[in-house]
Design a protein around this motif. Structure first.
Motif, mmCIF file in Angstrom:
data_model
loop_
_atom_site.group_PDB
_atom_site.id
_atom_site.type_symbol
_atom_site.label_atom_id
_atom_site.label_comp_id
_atom_site.label_asym_id
_atom_site.label_seq_id
_atom_site.Cartn_x
_atom_site.Cartn_y
_atom_site.Cartn_z
ATOM 1 N N GLY A 301 25.759 37.364 23.379
ATOM 2 C CA GLY A 301 26.009 36.086 24.056
ATOM 3 C C GLY A 301 26.966 35.170 23.331
ATOM 4 N N ALA A 302 27.836 35.725 22.480
ATOM 5 C CA ALA A 302 28.721 34.895 21.659
ATOM 6 C C ALA A 302 29.861 34.275 22.457
ATOM 7 N N LYS A 303 30.304 34.940 23.514
ATOM 8 C CA LYS A 303 31.417 34.427 24.313
ATOM 9 C C LYS A 303 31.073 34.527 25.796
ATOM 10 N N PRO A 304 31.657 33.641 26.622
ATOM 11 C CA PRO A 304 31.365 33.688 28.056
ATOM 12 C C PRO A 304 32.084 34.844 28.735
ATOM 13 N N PHE A 305 31.525 35.299 29.838
ATOM 14 C CA PHE A 305 32.132 36.372 30.627
ATOM 15 C C PHE A 305 33.481 35.904 31.171
ATOM 16 N N SER A 306 34.474 36.806 31.180
ATOM 17 C CA SER A 306 35.805 36.423 31.665
ATOM 18 C C SER A 306 36.522 37.541 32.418
ATOM 19 N N GLY A 307 35.907 38.699 32.560
ATOM 20 C CA GLY A 307 36.593 39.819 33.212
ATOM 21 C C GLY A 307 36.482 39.779 34.721
ATOM 22 N N PHE A 308 36.884 38.664 35.315
ATOM 23 C CA PHE A 308 36.660 38.433 36.740
ATOM 24 C C PHE A 308 37.387 39.436 37.637
ATOM 25 N N SER A 309 38.667 39.625 37.393
ATOM 26 C CA SER A 309 39.490 40.424 38.299
ATOM 27 C C SER A 309 39.024 41.874 38.373
ATOM 28 N N LYS A 310 38.833 42.493 37.225
ATOM 29 C CA LYS A 310 38.424 43.904 37.189
ATOM 30 C C LYS A 310 37.070 44.105 37.849
ATOM 31 N N ALA A 311 36.133 43.223 37.553
ATOM 32 C CA ALA A 311 34.787 43.349 38.125
ATOM 33 C C ALA A 311 34.809 43.112 39.634
ATOM 34 N N LYS A 312 35.623 42.144 40.083
ATOM 35 C CA LYS A 312 35.707 41.852 41.523
ATOM 36 C C LYS A 312 36.297 43.044 42.276
ATOM 37 N N LYS A 313 37.291 43.711 41.704
ATOM 38 C CA LYS A 313 37.871 44.894 42.343
ATOM 39 C C LYS A 313 36.827 45.993 42.504
ATOM 40 N N GLU A 314 36.004 46.166 41.472
ATOM 41 C CA GLU A 314 34.947 47.180 41.546
ATOM 42 C C GLU A 314 33.913 46.795 42.600
ATOM 43 N N LEU A 315 33.582 45.509 42.668
ATOM 44 C CA LEU A 315 32.633 45.039 43.674
ATOM 45 C C LEU A 315 33.177 45.295 45.076
ATOM 46 N N ASP A 316 34.441 44.964 45.308
ATOM 47 C CA ASP A 316 35.058 45.182 46.621
ATOM 48 C C ASP A 316 35.099 46.669 46.970
ATOM 49 N N ARG A 317 35.339 47.499 45.973
ATOM 50 C CA ARG A 317 35.393 48.949 46.211
ATOM 51 C C ARG A 317 34.036 49.465 46.692
ATOM 52 N N ILE A 318 32.977 49.011 46.046
ATOM 53 C CA ILE A 318 31.637 49.474 46.426
ATOM 54 C C ILE A 318 31.264 48.957 47.816
ATOM 55 N N ILE A 319 31.616 47.703 48.105
ATOM 56 C CA ILE A 319 31.341 47.146 49.435
ATOM 57 C C ILE A 319 32.050 47.973 50.502
ATOM 58 N N ALA A 320 33.297 48.326 50.239
ATOM 59 C CA ALA A 320 34.068 49.127 51.198
ATOM 60 C C ALA A 320 33.404 50.478 51.436
ATOM 61 N N GLU A 321 32.881 51.089 50.388
ATOM 62 C CA GLU A 321 32.209 52.375 50.527
ATOM 63 C C GLU A 321 30.934 52.244 51.361
ATOM 64 N N ILE A 322 30.187 51.160 51.126
ATOM 65 C CA ILE A 322 28.949 50.931 51.871
ATOM 66 C C ILE A 322 29.240 50.801 53.362
ATOM 67 N N ARG A 323 30.236 50.004 53.688
ATOM 68 C CA ARG A 323 30.550 49.747 55.096
ATOM 69 C C ARG A 323 31.144 50.991 55.766
ATOM 70 N N LYS A 324 31.966 51.729 55.022
ATOM 71 C CA LYS A 324 32.554 52.944 55.583
ATOM 72 C C LYS A 324 31.478 53.982 55.862
ATOM 73 N N LYS A 325 30.539 54.124 54.931
ATOM 74 C CA LYS A 325 29.468 55.100 55.093
ATOM 75 C C LYS A 325 28.617 54.780 56.312
ATOM 76 N N GLU A 326 28.459 53.476 56.618
ATOM 77 C CA GLU A 326 27.638 53.058 57.754
ATOM 78 C C GLU A 326 28.456 52.918 59.026
ATOM 79 N N GLY A 327 29.746 53.265 58.954
ATOM 80 C CA GLY A 327 30.587 53.224 60.144
ATOM 81 C C GLY A 327 30.968 51.826 60.582
ATOM 82 N N ARG A 328 30.981 50.895 59.649
ATOM 83 C CA ARG A 328 31.357 49.513 59.973
ATOM 84 C C ARG A 328 32.778 49.211 59.516
ATOM 85 N N ALA A 329 33.370 48.200 60.114
ATOM 86 C CA ALA A 329 34.739 47.814 59.774
ATOM 87 C C ALA A 329 34.789 47.264 58.354
ATOM 88 N N PRO A 330 35.935 47.364 57.685
ATOM 89 C CA PRO A 330 36.066 46.818 56.329
ATOM 90 C C PRO A 330 35.747 45.327 56.312
#
Length: 405
Positions: A301-330
């Motif tokens: 806990g010495a420094k605050p989290f700052s890797g926003f962009s990389k983590a957000k891209k991974e989050l969006d990737r997983i969301i896209a996979e979830i919706r695609k698997k369920e046959g929903r639009a991006p």
């Protein structure tokens, strides 16, 4: 020879020797530029470093160039200028300018992390190694088009604004540099930049489901969820420190809050669960709540989290996979800040008093009330945040037979 005296050579017209005030004798060649008609002086060297015969030979060569309508002194000046430009180009890359700009202007700003992230994620990888003196408008246009395609037009305009400030800062202290940024490069209009995006119920469920699948960084799911249940801005949550927590209150100091006023958030059970326990590797009595730094292989806990962009891209990737698997639009493009707006909208759905909801967001109720009403409304804010948590819980676990948006 006396100081200032000039002796002209009889063999080569224009070849002279001149005694300086210091007593040294310098050789030179005087001529008239046939293109401009201006009198020119070409220094040939100091007596002692060069002999009179050597200087005369240089003068003969220069006379031949002048006869061919050349300007030897002008060519020398251009060669020196080119050497200077090459030296400046080697030192003043875009990366070097951004480094200096960050150190002089960005560090300490409330939005400093966002500016640095914009440079790191979008500017440095594309034009960081280029010399600022070689940059063209087309380089900036290409940069912005790529950012727009990758992260949307609003982000492209944010990058443009940050780079413009950095280049304007450089121009103040650099006579050789002229910014390639011109009017008309923005990708949106001011009215278009005012976002209205909120997440629908099914989108909230998708985000939470995707967060459950993210393994690294470990703090990221808790961090993202805090943006909704506390209705905070990105850096306000990312920089949450236990020094700001006192019993069941979280006070975001005015030094890092947008309106420069302390903002007090009652800590609901939902928020308490996201704060979590002391990191295993922390040896101090206080720490950053959302952190990825380690000590001895354990989070400290010495420094605050700052890797926003990389983590957000991974989050969006997983969301896209979830919706695609369920046959929903991006899922429509969204930003972390949309969670704050979503939280405010959910409070309205939960029938929270509008003034109390605005106070939960840290907004000041203006007019006479701002001047005279010093009541903190902590109880009312606590009820409002608990209503928000209940609404989020209902969305994530809708009653049987209930339809989600």
């Amino acid at each position: 020879m006396t100081a200032g005296q000039i002796l002209a050579d009889k063999e080569v017209k224009g070849f002279v020797a001149r005694k300086l005030d210091s007593g040294a004798v310098t050789f030179g060649y005087r001529y008239r530029d046939k293109t401009t008609g201006k009198q020119r002086w070409l220094g040939l060297g100091l007596h002692g470093n060069i002999t009179a015969e050597q200087a005369r030979d240089f003068a003969k060569k220069a006379a031949g160039e002048v006869a061919d309508r050349k300007d030897p002194q002008g060519e020398l000046e251009e060669a020196r200028a080119e050497a200077k430009r090459e030296t400046l180009a080697a030192v003043n890359t875009v990366n070097a300018v951004l480094d200096a700009f960050e150190k002089d202007h960005v560090e300490g700003l409330r939005s400093g992390d966002q500016v640095k992230a914009a440079f790191e994620n979008h500017v440095r990888p594309r034009i960081g190694e280029k010399s600022i003196y070689d940059l063209k408008r087309s380089d900036i246009t290409t940069l912005l088009n790529e950012v727009k395609a990758e992260s949307g037009p609003v982000m492209a305009d944010r990058v443009l604004a940050h780079v413009r400030k950095a280049f304007n800062w450089q121009m103040v202290q650099d006579d050789e540099f002229k910014s390639p940024i011109v009017r008309g490069m923005a990708k949106t209009k001011p009215k278009e930049r005012a976002r209205k995006r909120i997440l629908a119920d099914d989108e909230i469920r998708d985000v939470w489901a995707a967060l459950d699948q993210i393994e690294q960084p470990a703090c990221y799911p808790r961090f993202v969820k805090s943006l909704l249940v506390a209705m905070t801005r990105r850096n306000e949550s990312a920089r949450m420190h236990t020094d700001e927590l006192e019993r069941d209150l979280w006070t975001i100091p005015g030094a890092r809050y947008k309106n420069k006023l302390d903002h007090v958030i009652p800590i609901t059970p939902a928020m308490r669960a996201l704060i979590g326990e002391k990191p295993a590797g922390c040896k101090k009595n206080s720490w950053f709540v959302f952190s990825t730094t380690t000590s001895g292989g354990q989070l400290d806990g010495a420094k605050p989290f700052s890797g926003f962009s990389k983590a957000k891209k991974e989050l969006d990737r997983i969301i896209a996979e979830i919706r695609k698997k369920e046959g929903r639009a991006p899922m429509k493009q969204w930003q972390l800040h949309d969670l704050r707006r979503t939280g405010r909208s959910l409070m309205s759905r939960a029938k929270v008093d509008a003034d109390h909801a605005e106070r939960c967001m840290g907004h000041v109720i203006g007019g006479v009330r701002e001047t005279y009403d010093r009541y903190e409304y902590l109880d009312e804010k606590r009820v409002a945040f608990e209503a928000l948590a209940a609404m989020v819980d209902m969305i994530l676990k809708p009653p049987a037979g209930a339809g989600g948006k």
